[in-house]
Design a protein around this motif. Structure first.
Motif, PDB file in Angstrom:
ATOM      1  N   ILE A  23     -24.265  -5.638  62.328  1.00  0.00           N
ATOM      2  CA  ILE A  23     -22.676  -5.245  62.980  1.00  0.00           C
ATOM      3  C   ILE A  23     -21.919  -4.527  62.047  1.00  0.00           C
ATOM      4  O   ILE A  23     -21.383  -3.392  62.307  1.00  0.00           O
ATOM      5  CB  ILE A  23     -21.989  -6.598  63.576  1.00  0.00           C
ATOM      6  CG1 ILE A  23     -22.572  -7.266  64.737  1.00  0.00           C
ATOM      7  CG2 ILE A  23     -20.603  -6.318  63.895  1.00  0.00           C
ATOM      8  CD1 ILE A  23     -22.869  -6.480  65.915  1.00  0.00           C
ATOM      9  N   TRP A  24     -22.199  -4.927  60.614  1.00  0.00           N
ATOM     10  CA  TRP A  24     -21.536  -4.120  59.682  1.00  0.00           C
ATOM     11  C   TRP A  24     -21.990  -2.735  59.627  1.00  0.00           C
ATOM     12  O   TRP A  24     -21.363  -1.762  59.309  1.00  0.00           O
ATOM     13  CB  TRP A  24     -21.332  -4.836  58.513  1.00  0.00           C
ATOM     14  CG  TRP A  24     -20.401  -6.162  58.083  1.00  0.00           C
ATOM     15  CD1 TRP A  24     -20.547  -7.185  58.311  1.00  0.00           C
ATOM     16  CD2 TRP A  24     -19.102  -5.813  58.163  1.00  0.00           C
ATOM     17  NE1 TRP A  24     -19.170  -7.669  58.001  1.00  0.00           N
ATOM     18  CE2 TRP A  24     -18.391  -7.013  57.914  1.00  0.00           C
ATOM     19  CE3 TRP A  24     -18.251  -4.523  57.891  1.00  0.00           C
ATOM     20  CZ2 TRP A  24     -16.967  -6.931  58.038  1.00  0.00           C
ATOM     21  CZ3 TRP A  24     -16.777  -4.734  57.986  1.00  0.00           C
ATOM     22  CH2 TRP A  24     -16.257  -5.625  57.785  1.00  0.00           C
ATOM     23  N   ALA A  75     -20.056   4.024  62.709  1.00  0.00           N
ATOM     24  CA  ALA A  75     -18.591   4.415  63.356  1.00  0.00           C
ATOM     25  C   ALA A  75     -17.730   5.005  62.577  1.00  0.00           C
ATOM     26  O   ALA A  75     -16.823   6.047  63.121  1.00  0.00           O
ATOM     27  CB  ALA A  75     -18.136   3.222  64.142  1.00  0.00           C
ATOM     28  N   LEU A  76     -17.702   4.775  61.360  1.00  0.00           N
ATOM     29  CA  LEU A  76     -16.628   5.357  60.350  1.00  0.00           C
ATOM     30  C   LEU A  76     -17.205   6.862  59.844  1.00  0.00           C
ATOM     31  O   LEU A  76     -16.176   7.483  59.484  1.00  0.00           O
ATOM     32  CB  LEU A  76     -16.461   4.288  59.240  1.00  0.00           C
ATOM     33  CG  LEU A  76     -15.773   3.205  59.817  1.00  0.00           C
ATOM     34  CD1 LEU A  76     -15.633   2.194  58.366  1.00  0.00           C
ATOM     35  CD2 LEU A  76     -14.278   3.374  60.347  1.00  0.00           C
ATOM     36  N   LEU A  77     -18.433   6.954  59.806  1.00  0.00           N
ATOM     37  CA  LEU A  77     -19.047   8.035  59.390  1.00  0.00           C
ATOM     38  C   LEU A  77     -18.744   9.235  60.181  1.00  0.00           C
ATOM     39  O   LEU A  77     -18.827   9.296  61.662  1.00  0.00           O
ATOM     40  CB  LEU A  77     -20.437   8.097  58.790  1.00  0.00           C
ATOM     41  CG  LEU A  77     -20.488   7.190  57.661  1.00  0.00           C
ATOM     42  CD1 LEU A  77     -22.131   7.005  57.684  1.00  0.00           C
ATOM     43  CD2 LEU A  77     -19.908   7.208  56.554  1.00  0.00           C
ATOM     44  N   TRP A  79     -26.738   5.035  63.993  1.00  0.00           N
ATOM     45  CA  TRP A  79     -26.681   5.913  65.243  1.00  0.00           C
ATOM     46  C   TRP A  79     -25.821   5.192  66.209  1.00  0.00           C
ATOM     47  O   TRP A  79     -24.864   5.795  66.688  1.00  0.00           O
ATOM     48  CB  TRP A  79     -27.849   6.209  65.618  1.00  0.00           C
ATOM     49  CG  TRP A  79     -27.892   6.890  66.901  1.00  0.00           C
ATOM     50  CD1 TRP A  79     -27.835   8.254  67.161  1.00  0.00           C
ATOM     51  CD2 TRP A  79     -28.067   6.308  68.192  1.00  0.00           C
ATOM     52  NE1 TRP A  79     -28.033   8.650  68.499  1.00  0.00           N
ATOM     53  CE2 TRP A  79     -27.968   7.512  69.101  1.00  0.00           C
ATOM     54  CE3 TRP A  79     -28.246   5.213  68.606  1.00  0.00           C
ATOM     55  CZ2 TRP A  79     -28.201   7.390  70.450  1.00  0.00           C
ATOM     56  CZ3 TRP A  79     -28.472   4.906  69.948  1.00  0.00           C
ATOM     57  CH2 TRP A  79     -28.211   6.141  71.065  1.00  0.00           C
ATOM     58  N   ALA A  80     -26.037   3.890  66.582  1.00  0.00           N
ATOM     59  CA  ALA A  80     -25.328   3.343  67.635  1.00  0.00           C
ATOM     60  C   ALA A  80     -23.903   3.439  67.233  1.00  0.00           C
ATOM     61  O   ALA A  80     -23.006   3.600  68.300  1.00  0.00           O
ATOM     62  CB  ALA A  80     -25.845   1.908  68.095  1.00  0.00           C
ATOM     63  N   GLY A  81     -23.342   2.994  66.047  1.00  0.00           N
ATOM     64  CA  GLY A  81     -22.104   2.948  65.842  1.00  0.00           C
ATOM     65  C   GLY A  81     -21.401   4.345  66.066  1.00  0.00           C
ATOM     66  O   GLY A  81     -20.175   4.378  66.418  1.00  0.00           O
ATOM     67  N   TRP A  82     -22.151   5.275  65.424  1.00  0.00           N
ATOM     68  CA  TRP A  82     -21.517   6.710  65.565  1.00  0.00           C
ATOM     69  C   TRP A  82     -21.393   7.004  66.764  1.00  0.00           C
ATOM     70  O   TRP A  82     -20.473   7.722  67.340  1.00  0.00           O
ATOM     71  CB  TRP A  82     -22.496   7.594  64.849  1.00  0.00           C
ATOM     72  CG  TRP A  82     -22.093   9.035  64.644  1.00  0.00           C
ATOM     73  CD1 TRP A  82     -21.150   9.571  63.747  1.00  0.00           C
ATOM     74  CD2 TRP A  82     -22.367  10.153  65.855  1.00  0.00           C
ATOM     75  NE1 TRP A  82     -21.083  10.822  64.030  1.00  0.00           N
ATOM     76  CE2 TRP A  82     -21.736  11.252  65.297  1.00  0.00           C
ATOM     77  CE3 TRP A  82     -22.890  10.046  66.900  1.00  0.00           C
ATOM     78  CZ2 TRP A  82     -21.667  12.503  65.836  1.00  0.00           C
ATOM     79  CZ3 TRP A  82     -23.248  11.234  67.530  1.00  0.00           C
ATOM     80  CH2 TRP A  82     -22.456  12.475  67.032  1.00  0.00           C
ATOM     81  N   THR A  83     -22.626   6.964  67.684  1.00  0.00           N
ATOM     82  CA  THR A  83     -22.835   7.387  69.143  1.00  0.00           C
ATOM     83  C   THR A  83     -21.460   6.738  70.069  1.00  0.00           C
ATOM     84  O   THR A  83     -20.944   7.302  70.979  1.00  0.00           O
ATOM     85  CB  THR A  83     -24.141   6.867  69.753  1.00  0.00           C
ATOM     86  OG1 THR A  83     -24.939   7.666  69.147  1.00  0.00           O
ATOM     87  CG2 THR A  83     -23.969   7.651  70.947  1.00  0.00           C
TER      88      THR A  83
END
Length: 215
Positions: free
Chosen positions: A55-56, A62-64, A119-123
């Protein structure tokens, strides 16, 4: 006025700074995970958990700003987290004879899963089209899959109920977020998360567990 060469050098240095910060955070996360073991039953289960690291990693993605930076950051963060954890274990005197093989298995697993979750967090935050919903399901499936593992494989039904509840809430929150940001077919997140959770459980049971059992 800065020269074009200097500007280019400054631009190229930014990914290095970001990835270095990601690695440092991973090392701290791994060390903290080891340090929190055994303090309370809740903390022990929460820290002795694949979901905690993954999760982290998704949050970092997501922050990048760059998709490829998120992918590389996910890989490096998971590897650094493993290194931080097992380094703390060695310093704590609990790194046994089989520790090196186990560390290698988890490091390889992290290098495989880290890019996906980065990738998932970014997407989820910055992507386009149906992939946003699929990425959201990929994040939630880890928690759901680990809940299935705790219940079906380890028979820790109380902890399993907590993880399954958290995974369902996470899938719901991500679905609502995607709907509010105008994602197409946002409902795929809620629909695919349980399927992904089952796949994650089966992979952990058949592949990861068998590898750890051989080291």
């Amino acid at each position: 006025m800065a020269s074009p060469t200097a500007s280019r050098r400054d631009t190229l240095s930014i990914p290095g700074v970001v990835l270095t910060a990601t690695v440092l955070f991973g090392l701290l996360l791994g060390g903290a995970t080891y340090g929190l073991h055994g303090l309370t039953p809740v903390l022990d289960r929460a820290t002795n958990s694949t979901s905690t690291w993954i999760i982290w990693t998704a949050v970092a993605g997501a922050l990048l700003r760059s998709r490829w930076l998120a992918v590389w950051g996910g890989a490096l963060m998971m590897l650094a987290t493993c290194c931080g954890y097992y380094a703390a274990s060695a310093l704590g005197g609990t790194f046994g004879s089989g520790g090196l093989g186990t560390a290698a298995v988890w490091s390889v697993a992290g290098l495989a899963g880290g890019p996906l979750l980065g990738w998932a967090g970014w997407t989820v935050r910055r992507g386009r089209g149906d992939l946003r919903a699929v990425a959201g399901a990929a994040v939630a499936m880890v928690v759901l899959g680990e809940g299935l593992w705790m219940g079906l494989a380890l028979r820790y039904w109380g902890e399993a109920a907590v993880f399954l509840t958290v995974g369902a809430l996470l899938a719901a929150l991500l679905t609502v977020y995607l709907a509010r940001t105008g994602a197409r077919r946002y409902w795929l997140c809620a629909a695919l998360a349980p399927v992904g959770g089952l796949v994650f459980y089966l992979a952990e049971k058949t592949i990861l567990n068998s590898l750890i059992g051989t080291v």
